[in-house]
Design a protein around this motif. Structure first.
Motif, PDB file in Angstrom:
ATOM      1  N   MET A   1     -40.058 -26.817  61.208  1.00  0.00           N
ATOM      2  CA  MET A   1     -39.231 -27.173  60.059  1.00  0.00           C
ATOM      3  C   MET A   1     -38.396 -28.396  60.423  1.00  0.00           C
ATOM      4  O   MET A   1     -37.757 -28.445  61.465  1.00  0.00           O
ATOM      5  N   SER A   2     -38.413 -29.386  59.520  1.00  0.00           N
ATOM      6  CA  SER A   2     -37.705 -30.627  59.798  1.00  0.00           C
ATOM      7  C   SER A   2     -36.196 -30.415  59.687  1.00  0.00           C
ATOM      8  O   SER A   2     -35.722 -29.519  58.974  1.00  0.00           O
ATOM      9  N   PRO A   3     -35.404 -31.237  60.392  1.00  0.00           N
ATOM     10  CA  PRO A   3     -33.928 -31.102  60.308  1.00  0.00           C
ATOM     11  C   PRO A   3     -33.410 -31.264  58.891  1.00  0.00           C
ATOM     12  O   PRO A   3     -32.413 -30.626  58.527  1.00  0.00           O
ATOM     13  N   ARG A   4     -34.076 -32.105  58.094  1.00  0.00           N
ATOM     14  CA  ARG A   4     -33.602 -32.322  56.729  1.00  0.00           C
ATOM     15  C   ARG A   4     -33.732 -31.051  55.892  1.00  0.00           C
ATOM     16  O   ARG A   4     -32.794 -30.662  55.170  1.00  0.00           O
ATOM     17  N   ILE A   5     -34.902 -30.411  55.986  1.00  0.00           N
ATOM     18  CA  ILE A   5     -35.115 -29.183  55.221  1.00  0.00           C
ATOM     19  C   ILE A   5     -34.173 -28.094  55.721  1.00  0.00           C
ATOM     20  O   ILE A   5     -33.605 -27.320  54.929  1.00  0.00           O
ATOM     21  N   ARG A   6     -33.978 -28.025  57.022  1.00  0.00           N
ATOM     22  CA  ARG A   6     -33.071 -27.021  57.578  1.00  0.00           C
ATOM     23  C   ARG A   6     -31.640 -27.256  57.072  1.00  0.00           C
ATOM     24  O   ARG A   6     -30.925 -26.312  56.742  1.00  0.00           O
ATOM     25  N   GLY A   7     -31.237 -28.533  57.015  1.00  0.00           N
ATOM     26  CA  GLY A   7     -29.905 -28.829  56.513  1.00  0.00           C
ATOM     27  C   GLY A   7     -29.741 -28.475  55.044  1.00  0.00           C
ATOM     28  O   GLY A   7     -28.704 -27.955  54.635  1.00  0.00           O
ATOM     29  N   LEU A   8     -30.800 -28.743  54.233  1.00  0.00           N
ATOM     30  CA  LEU A   8     -30.729 -28.390  52.813  1.00  0.00           C
ATOM     31  C   LEU A   8     -30.615 -26.878  52.629  1.00  0.00           C
ATOM     32  O   LEU A   8     -29.852 -26.403  51.778  1.00  0.00           O
ATOM     33  N   ARG A   9     -31.364 -26.131  53.428  1.00  0.00           N
ATOM     34  CA  ARG A   9     -31.297 -24.670  53.313  1.00  0.00           C
ATOM     35  C   ARG A   9     -29.939 -24.141  53.742  1.00  0.00           C
ATOM     36  O   ARG A   9     -29.396 -23.208  53.131  1.00  0.00           O
ATOM     37  N   THR A  10     -29.373 -24.753  54.758  1.00  0.00           N
ATOM     38  CA  THR A  10     -28.038 -24.336  55.202  1.00  0.00           C
ATOM     39  C   THR A  10     -26.997 -24.622  54.128  1.00  0.00           C
ATOM     40  O   THR A  10     -26.115 -23.798  53.845  1.00  0.00           O
ATOM     41  N   CYS A  11     -27.113 -25.805  53.513  1.00  0.00           N
ATOM     42  CA  CYS A  11     -26.180 -26.170  52.439  1.00  0.00           C
ATOM     43  C   CYS A  11     -26.317 -25.227  51.243  1.00  0.00           C
ATOM     44  O   CYS A  11     -25.319 -24.783  50.671  1.00  0.00           O
ATOM     45  N   ARG A  12     -27.567 -24.890  50.896  1.00  0.00           N
ATOM     46  CA  ARG A  12     -27.798 -23.980  49.770  1.00  0.00           C
ATOM     47  C   ARG A  12     -27.234 -22.593  50.060  1.00  0.00           C
ATOM     48  O   ARG A  12     -26.611 -21.969  49.186  1.00  0.00           O
ATOM     49  N   ALA A  13     -27.444 -22.114  51.268  1.00  0.00           N
ATOM     50  CA  ALA A  13     -26.920 -20.801  51.631  1.00  0.00           C
ATOM     51  C   ALA A  13     -25.392 -20.794  51.577  1.00  0.00           C
ATOM     52  O   ALA A  13     -24.785 -19.811  51.131  1.00  0.00           O
ATOM     53  N   TRP A  14     -24.770 -21.894  52.001  1.00  0.00           N
ATOM     54  CA  TRP A  14     -23.315 -21.969  51.960  1.00  0.00           C
ATOM     55  C   TRP A  14     -22.807 -21.956  50.521  1.00  0.00           C
ATOM     56  O   TRP A  14     -21.824 -21.287  50.196  1.00  0.00           O
ATOM     57  N   LEU A  15     -23.470 -22.711  49.649  1.00  0.00           N
ATOM     58  CA  LEU A  15     -23.060 -22.749  48.238  1.00  0.00           C
ATOM     59  C   LEU A  15     -23.247 -21.391  47.566  1.00  0.00           C
ATOM     60  O   LEU A  15     -22.424 -20.986  46.736  1.00  0.00           O
TER      61      LEU A  15
END
Length: 405
Positions: A1-15
């Motif tokens: 999994m690319s860092p970008r996708i991982r960051g988007l998923r982390t941001c979504r989980a936080w929201l």
């Protein structure tokens, strides 16, 4: 999994974990997209005289209407009323409609339908419809078709919110039902384990009590005749050895059901067949070797019993004879009777010993585990059990097992 996708998923989980922050971000996004329209959008010439130029008051009301969406999930009805008030203020100041306040109004209508029960959402829908049509009446050049289209759009947005709320409630109910079923399955599994432990405890009690009683009687007999009749004493000791081996074998078989696949002992040695009435002759032979005279009568045509009833009847006879060995006295005699009919099997075990006095003496007039086990075994297969002194002295046990069990 690319860092970008991982960051988007982390941001979504936080929201998802901070819904109010997500709503505040939505309000800021609306302002960033819509405020340029407030100051730079060109108004058609035919409406130029109708609308006032944007000023600080206009800006503050638009920002307020958008930022009220921060509370759209916590207080959706209050948010809708606040946004509606901002819309009325803009209309009263003759400011032109723009993206932030229109979008804020639509989102507020959707939110009150999606996050409140029917009564509150219906009230919010009626308020929104009245405010919306009142504002449209102030706009120049609005025809009937525009009225109908905008009203249908508003009602459809409210219905979309209600539909999503009902779907969320439906899925929540499914999750709750699945959780309840999982808990019920866990409870059933625990109850089954408790029942199995109780069954194993009864089996162990019956095996140990019977064989230890036989061994005790034989050891006492060997001690009494050891000096004057060594041959008889040796015979009694041989019987003790055989009974002890039998007891160990049965205990190993019963406890074998608790073993795991990691145990190295062959399964064939652990899991011998359960005893039944077919083993009754061997049981009576063991009892006779202790000196207790036992007679067996079988009346009626013997029938093939279900495995559970077969084991229960055998254990009942074994426990009753064990009690006779313990409590009836050295001169007692015992009788075992089996009555077969088309509907049931009746098992009777009687002796002419000292009756119930000795049986109850050990536990303060409370029946021991053996008698309790008898009641449990018979009740498990829908039978009836009577235990008590017999006419003429002694003690009797009578059990009836329905053959349909």
């Amino acid at each position: 999994m690319s860092p970008r996708i991982r960051g988007l998923r982390t941001c979504r989980a936080w929201l998802e974990g901070h819904p109010q922050a997500a709503d505040a971000a939505l309000a800021v996004a609306l302002l960033l997209l819509g405020l340029p329209q407030v100051y730079f959008a060109e108004i058609p010439d035919q409406y130029a005289d109708h609308y006032a130029d944007p000023d600080v008051r206009h800006l503050l009301v638009v920002v307020l209407a958008a930022m009220l969406l921060t509370f759209r999930r916590s207080w959706p009805l209050a948010t809708l009323l606040g946004v509606s008030a901002c819309e009325v203020m803009l209309a009263a100041g003759n400011y032109p409609p723009n993206l932030p306040d229109i979008a804020a109004f639509m989102v507020a209508v959707y939110s009150v339908a999606a996050h409140r029960a029917l009564a509150h959402s219906a009230l919010g829908g009626v308020v929104a419809l009245c405010v919306f049509n009142g504002l449209m009446a102030q706009l120049p050049g609005v025809g009937l078709m525009t009225y109908l289209t905008n009203n249908v759009m508003l009602i459809g947005l409210w219905a979309l919110g209600r539909n999503l709320r009902l779907r969320r409630a439906y899925f929540t109910e499914l999750e709750d039902r699945a959780a309840r079923l999982e808990r019920a399955r866990g409870t059933d599994a625990r109850a089954a384990r408790v029942e199995e432990r109780s069954r194993i405890a009864r089996e162990l009690h019956d095996v140990v009590a019977h064989h230890v009683s036989v061994m005790t009687v034989q050891a006492g007999a060997a001690r009494r005749v050891l000096d004057r009749d060594p041959g008889s004493a040796r015979e009694a000791m041989t019987t003790i050895e055989e009974v002890g081996r039998t007891a160990l074998s049965e205990m190993r078989r019963i406890v074998g059901v608790l073993r795991t696949e990691r145990d190295t002992e062959p399964a064939g040695r652990q899991l011998a067949p359960q005893p039944g009435l077919g083993d009754l002759g061997e049981l009576l032979d063991h009892v006779r070797e202790t000196g207790l005279a036992v007679q067996l009568w079988v009346e009626g045509e013997a029938r093939t019993l279900s495995p559970g009833v077969d084991v229960a009847a055998f254990r009942l006879i074994q426990e009753a004879l064990t009690n006779t060995l313990k409590h009836a006295g050295s001169q007692a005699r015992a009788w075992v009777r089996l009555y077969y009919t088309d509907a049931d099997l009746t098992v009777e075990i009687e002796d002419d010993g000292r009756g119930t006095a000795t049986i109850m003496a050990d536990n303060g007039d409370n029946p021991g585990h053996g008698l309790v086990g008898m009641y449990e075994r018979v009740a498990l297969y829908g039978g009836e059990l009577r235990i008590g002194p017999r006419v003429g002295g002694g003690f009797g046990v009578r059990a009836r097992f329905p053959l349909e069990a």
